[in-house]
Scaffold this motif. Structure first.
Motif, short mmCIF file in Angstrom:
data_model
loop_
_atom_site.label_atom_id
_atom_site.label_comp_id
_atom_site.label_asym_id
_atom_site.label_seq_id
_atom_site.Cartn_x
_atom_site.Cartn_y
_atom_site.Cartn_z
N ILE A 147 0.85 -1.19 0.00
CA ILE A 147 0.00 0.00 0.00
C ILE A 147 0.89 1.24 0.00
O ILE A 147 1.64 1.47 0.96
N ASN A 151 -1.75 8.20 0.77
CA ASN A 151 -2.87 8.13 -0.17
C ASN A 151 -2.44 8.29 -1.63
O ASN A 151 -3.20 8.81 -2.46
N LYS A 154 -3.36 2.69 -4.33
CA LYS A 154 -4.07 1.63 -3.63
C LYS A 154 -3.24 0.35 -3.58
O LYS A 154 -2.49 0.05 -4.50
N LYS A 156 -3.71 -3.78 -1.50
CA LYS A 156 -4.77 -4.72 -1.14
C LYS A 156 -4.50 -5.32 0.23
O LYS A 156 -3.34 -5.49 0.63
N PHE A 168 -9.76 -6.83 -0.11
CA PHE A 168 -10.29 -5.51 -0.43
C PHE A 168 -9.15 -4.57 -0.84
O PHE A 168 -7.99 -4.79 -0.47
N ASP A 169 -9.51 -3.52 -1.57
CA ASP A 169 -8.56 -2.44 -1.85
C ASP A 169 -8.33 -1.65 -0.57
O ASP A 169 -9.21 -1.57 0.30
N ALA A 170 -7.13 -1.04 -0.46
CA ALA A 170 -6.83 -0.28 0.75
C ALA A 170 -5.89 0.87 0.44
O ALA A 170 -5.06 0.80 -0.48
N VAL A 171 -6.04 1.94 1.21
CA VAL A 171 -5.15 3.11 1.13
C VAL A 171 -4.72 3.45 2.55
O VAL A 171 -5.31 2.99 3.52
N THR A 190 -14.70 4.72 0.51
CA THR A 190 -15.59 4.38 -0.61
C THR A 190 -15.95 2.90 -0.51
O THR A 190 -15.27 2.13 0.17
N THR A 193 -13.32 -0.09 -0.52
CA THR A 193 -11.95 0.40 -0.28
C THR A 193 -11.83 0.87 1.16
O THR A 193 -12.65 1.67 1.63
N GLU A 195 -9.50 2.48 4.46
CA GLU A 195 -8.33 3.22 4.92
C GLU A 195 -7.75 2.47 6.10
O GLU A 195 -8.48 2.09 7.02
#
Length: 200
Positions: A147, A151, A154, A156, A168-171, A190, A193, A195
Motif C-alpha cells: 500500500i 494516499n 491503492k 490490497k 479488499f482495496d486499501a489506502v 468508498t 476500499t 483506509e
C-alpha cells in the motif's frame, strides 16, 4: 306437471353445481401447477425468481425485520394447485360441497404458509452469506499487496470477515505498508476500499 318440473330443476341445480365446482377445481390445479412447473424450469436455467405482488401484505416476524410473504407468485401458485387437487379429489369421492371447499381451502392455505416459510428461510440463508464490508472497520488485517504512502495509490489487504477471508482495496495516510505487514482498518472512504493504519 309441477312436480316433474321441480324434480328437473332440483336435479339440474345439484348436478350443474357439482359440474361447475369440478371445473373450477381443475382450472385452479392446472393454473397453479403450470406456474410451479414453469418456475421450476426457469430456476434450472438460472432464470427463476419470485416477486411479491404487494409487499405491504406481510406478517412481520417477531424476531426481526424479515417477513412471511404470502402473496408471492410461488405461494399463490401452491395455494391454487392444492386447492384444486383436493377439491377435485373430494368431489370425485362424493364429499359434500361444503366439506370439499373447506378441505380444499385448508390444503391450499397450508401449502401457502409452507411456501412462505421456506422462502423466508432461503432469504435468511442468502442474507447470512452476503458480505457487508462496513463491518470490517476496526478489525485487524494483513497487507496482501503493498500500500503506497500518503494516499498516493491503492494496495490490497485480506481480512477475516463473517468467517471468511476477504480481499479488499486499501489506502493509507501514513507511511508505506509492505506486503505481509499487519494493519488496522480505520474507515471505509468508498465502497470496497478501506483506509488502514499500521498495527503497532
Amino acid at each position: 306437471m309441477q312436480e316433474i318440473w321441480e324434480s328437473i330443476r332440483g336435479w339440474a341445480s345439484e348436478n350443474l353445481t357439482e359440474f361447475t365446482l369440478t371445473k373450477i377445481y381443475i382450472a385452479c390445479a392446472i393454473a397453479g401447477g403450470t406456474v410451479l412447473v414453469g418456475q421450476t424450469g426457469l430456476n434450472l436455467f438460472g432464470l427463476g425468481g419470485d416477486s411479491d405482488i404487494d409487499p405491504d401484505v406481510d406478517v412481520d416476524d417477531l424476531e426481526g425485520g424479515d417477513s412471511l410473504s404470502f402473496l408471492s407468485i410461488r405461494a399463490l401458485a401452491g395455494f391454487l394447485t392444492f386447492f384444486g387437487l383436493v377439491g377435485w379429489g373430494g368431489t370425485a369421492s362424493g364429499w359434500g360441497a361444503g366439506i370439499t371447499i373447506g378441505a380444499a381451502f385448508l390444503a391450499g392455505a397450508s401449502v401457502m404458509v409452507f411456501v412462505a416459510l421456506m422462502m423466508r428461510f432461503f432469504r435468511r440463508m442468502a442474507m447470512s452469506g452476503t458480505v457487508r464490508p462496513a463491518e470490517a472497520v476496526g478489525l485487524s488485517a494483513q497487507v496482501y499487496l503493498r500500500i503506497p504512502a500518503s494516499n498516493s495509490g491503492k494496495g490490497k489487504i485480506t481480512v477475516k470477515l463473517q468467517g471468511r477471508s476477504q480481499e479488499f482495496d486499501a489506502v493509507t495516510r501514513g507511511p508505506e505498508l509492505p506486503t505481509g505487514s499487519a494493519c488496522r482498518i480505520v474507515a471505509m472512504p468508498t465502497e470496497g476500499t478501506f483506509e488502514v493504519e499500521p498495527l503497532e
